[in-house]
Motif scaffolding. Structure first.
Motif, PDB file in Angstrom:
ATOM      1  N   THR A   9       0.838  -1.101   0.175  1.00  0.00           N
ATOM      2  CA  THR A   9       0.075  -0.110   0.052  1.00  0.00           C
ATOM      3  C   THR A   9       0.894   1.142  -0.141  1.00  0.00           C
ATOM      4  N   PRO A  10       0.329   2.295  -0.313  1.00  0.00           N
ATOM      5  CA  PRO A  10       1.190   3.677  -0.559  1.00  0.00           C
ATOM      6  C   PRO A  10       1.439   4.174   1.067  1.00  0.00           C
ATOM      7  N   ILE A  11       2.325   5.104   0.902  1.00  0.00           N
ATOM      8  CA  ILE A  11       2.568   5.786   2.179  1.00  0.00           C
ATOM      9  C   ILE A  11       2.121   7.310   1.954  1.00  0.00           C
ATOM     10  N   VAL A  12       1.084   7.477   2.798  1.00  0.00           N
ATOM     11  CA  VAL A  12       0.943   8.776   2.560  1.00  0.00           C
ATOM     12  C   VAL A  12       1.657   9.943   3.486  1.00  0.00           C
ATOM     13  N   VAL A  13       2.022  10.767   3.077  1.00  0.00           N
ATOM     14  CA  VAL A  13       2.951  11.797   3.542  1.00  0.00           C
ATOM     15  C   VAL A  13       2.165  13.306   3.282  1.00  0.00           C
ATOM     16  N   ASP A  14       2.341  14.314   4.477  1.00  0.00           N
ATOM     17  CA  ASP A  14       2.025  15.674   4.281  1.00  0.00           C
ATOM     18  C   ASP A  14       3.288  16.280   3.781  1.00  0.00           C
ATOM     19  N   GLU A  15       3.181  16.476   2.412  1.00  0.00           N
ATOM     20  CA  GLU A  15       4.482  16.747   1.722  1.00  0.00           C
ATOM     21  C   GLU A  15       4.697  18.340   1.849  1.00  0.00           C
ATOM     22  N   LYS A  57      -0.929  16.422   0.907  1.00  0.00           N
ATOM     23  CA  LYS A  57      -0.924  15.150   1.050  1.00  0.00           C
ATOM     24  C   LYS A  57      -0.625  14.483  -0.105  1.00  0.00           C
ATOM     25  N   LYS A  58       0.346  13.677  -0.115  1.00  0.00           N
ATOM     26  CA  LYS A  58       0.698  12.784  -1.459  1.00  0.00           C
ATOM     27  C   LYS A  58       0.889  11.283  -0.849  1.00  0.00           C
ATOM     28  N   ALA A  59       0.438  10.272  -1.797  1.00  0.00           N
ATOM     29  CA  ALA A  59       0.337   8.867  -1.570  1.00  0.00           C
ATOM     30  C   ALA A  59       1.591   8.338  -2.338  1.00  0.00           C
ATOM     31  N   ILE A  60       2.627   7.842  -1.798  1.00  0.00           N
ATOM     32  CA  ILE A  60       3.822   7.589  -2.445  1.00  0.00           C
ATOM     33  C   ILE A  60       3.793   5.893  -2.654  1.00  0.00           C
ATOM     34  N   CYS A  61       3.789   5.773  -3.906  1.00  0.00           N
ATOM     35  CA  CYS A  61       3.983   4.171  -4.106  1.00  0.00           C
ATOM     36  C   CYS A  61       4.760   3.513  -3.703  1.00  0.00           C
ATOM     37  N   CYS A  63       4.348  -0.151  -4.100  1.00  0.00           N
ATOM     38  CA  CYS A  63       4.367  -1.306  -4.794  1.00  0.00           C
ATOM     39  C   CYS A  63       5.316  -1.326  -6.203  1.00  0.00           C
ATOM     40  N   HIS A  64       5.737  -0.185  -6.420  1.00  0.00           N
ATOM     41  CA  HIS A  64       6.403   0.136  -7.911  1.00  0.00           C
ATOM     42  C   HIS A  64       5.881  -0.192  -8.988  1.00  0.00           C
ATOM     43  N   LYS A  65       4.784  -0.220  -8.947  1.00  0.00           N
ATOM     44  CA  LYS A  65       3.897  -0.561 -10.515  1.00  0.00           C
ATOM     45  C   LYS A  65       3.195   0.533 -10.969  1.00  0.00           C
ATOM     46  N   SER A  66       3.133   1.530 -10.239  1.00  0.00           N
ATOM     47  CA  SER A  66       2.478   2.820 -10.572  1.00  0.00           C
ATOM     48  C   SER A  66       2.983   3.352 -11.957  1.00  0.00           C
ATOM     49  N   CYS A  67       1.856   3.772 -12.721  1.00  0.00           N
ATOM     50  CA  CYS A  67       2.379   4.533 -13.918  1.00  0.00           C
ATOM     51  C   CYS A  67       2.613   5.795 -13.853  1.00  0.00           C
ATOM     52  N   SER A  68       2.323   6.718 -12.469  1.00  0.00           N
ATOM     53  CA  SER A  68       2.616   7.852 -12.203  1.00  0.00           C
ATOM     54  C   SER A  68       3.640   8.160 -11.086  1.00  0.00           C
ATOM     55  N   MET A  69       4.710   7.019 -11.300  1.00  0.00           N
ATOM     56  CA  MET A  69       5.887   7.088 -10.091  1.00  0.00           C
ATOM     57  C   MET A  69       6.426   8.504  -9.825  1.00  0.00           C
ATOM     58  N   PRO A  70       6.552   8.720  -8.757  1.00  0.00           N
ATOM     59  CA  PRO A  70       6.539   7.863  -7.183  1.00  0.00           C
ATOM     60  C   PRO A  70       5.222   8.184  -6.706  1.00  0.00           C
ATOM     61  N   PHE A  71       4.154   8.579  -7.292  1.00  0.00           N
ATOM     62  CA  PHE A  71       3.091   8.629  -6.772  1.00  0.00           C
ATOM     63  C   PHE A  71       2.078   7.384  -7.115  1.00  0.00           C
ATOM     64  N   CYS A  72       1.085   7.075  -6.029  1.00  0.00           N
ATOM     65  CA  CYS A  72       0.237   5.873  -6.183  1.00  0.00           C
ATOM     66  C   CYS A  72      -0.725   6.327  -7.181  1.00  0.00           C
ATOM     67  N   ASP A  73      -1.149   5.306  -8.161  1.00  0.00           N
ATOM     68  CA  ASP A  73      -2.367   5.554  -9.232  1.00  0.00           C
ATOM     69  C   ASP A  73      -3.237   4.448  -8.899  1.00  0.00           C
ATOM     70  N   GLY A  74      -3.307   3.863  -7.900  1.00  0.00           N
ATOM     71  CA  GLY A  74      -4.313   2.857  -7.286  1.00  0.00           C
ATOM     72  C   GLY A  74      -3.949   1.441  -8.021  1.00  0.00           C
ATOM     73  N   THR A  75      -2.651   1.254  -8.587  1.00  0.00           N
ATOM     74  CA  THR A  75      -2.453  -0.137  -9.431  1.00  0.00           C
ATOM     75  C   THR A  75      -2.287  -1.205  -8.407  1.00  0.00           C
ATOM     76  N   HIS A  76      -1.773  -0.779  -7.140  1.00  0.00           N
ATOM     77  CA  HIS A  76      -1.606  -1.819  -5.879  1.00  0.00           C
ATOM     78  C   HIS A  76      -2.796  -2.648  -5.741  1.00  0.00           C
ATOM     79  N   SER A  77      -3.892  -2.014  -5.746  1.00  0.00           N
ATOM     80  CA  SER A  77      -5.310  -2.644  -5.583  1.00  0.00           C
ATOM     81  C   SER A  77      -5.679  -3.813  -6.559  1.00  0.00           C
TER      82      SER A  77
END
Ligand code: FES
Length: 79
Positions: A9-15, A57-61, A63-77
């Motif tokens: 799962t992504p790590i959400v940070v207050d960037e 807030k940023k969700a940092i991927c 699973c490393h499969k996101s098409c929007s690295m380094p940000f989560c695009d929901g692919t982990h689900s």
């Protein structure tokens, strides 16, 4: 060569704005940020350096499969 460690799962940070180095090897003790552990992990991976323009807030991927690295695009689900 060692395999990278990936989370599920992504790590959400207050960037904050500025240059950030996000870990891609998974061995950092300060995820989602690089702490230099990649140099000892033998993965051959290096951090992804990104300039953050706006605070928020940023969700940092992890699973490393996101098409929007380094940000989560929901692919982990879908894995
Ligand atoms: S510690 Fe993982 S990329 Fe640097």
């Amino acid at each position: 060569m060692a395999d990278a460690k990936h989370g599920t799962t992504p790590i959400v940070v207050d960037e904050t704005p500025g240059k950030k180095a996000y870990c891609t090897c998974g061995f950092s003790l300060n995820l989602p940020y690089c702490d230099g552990a990649h140099s000892k992990s033998d993965t051959g991976l290096t951090p992804m350096v990104v300039e953050i323009e706006e605070a928020g807030k940023k969700a940092i991927c992890q699973c490393h499969k996101s098409c929007s690295m380094p940000f989560c695009d929901g692919t982990h689900s879908k894995l």
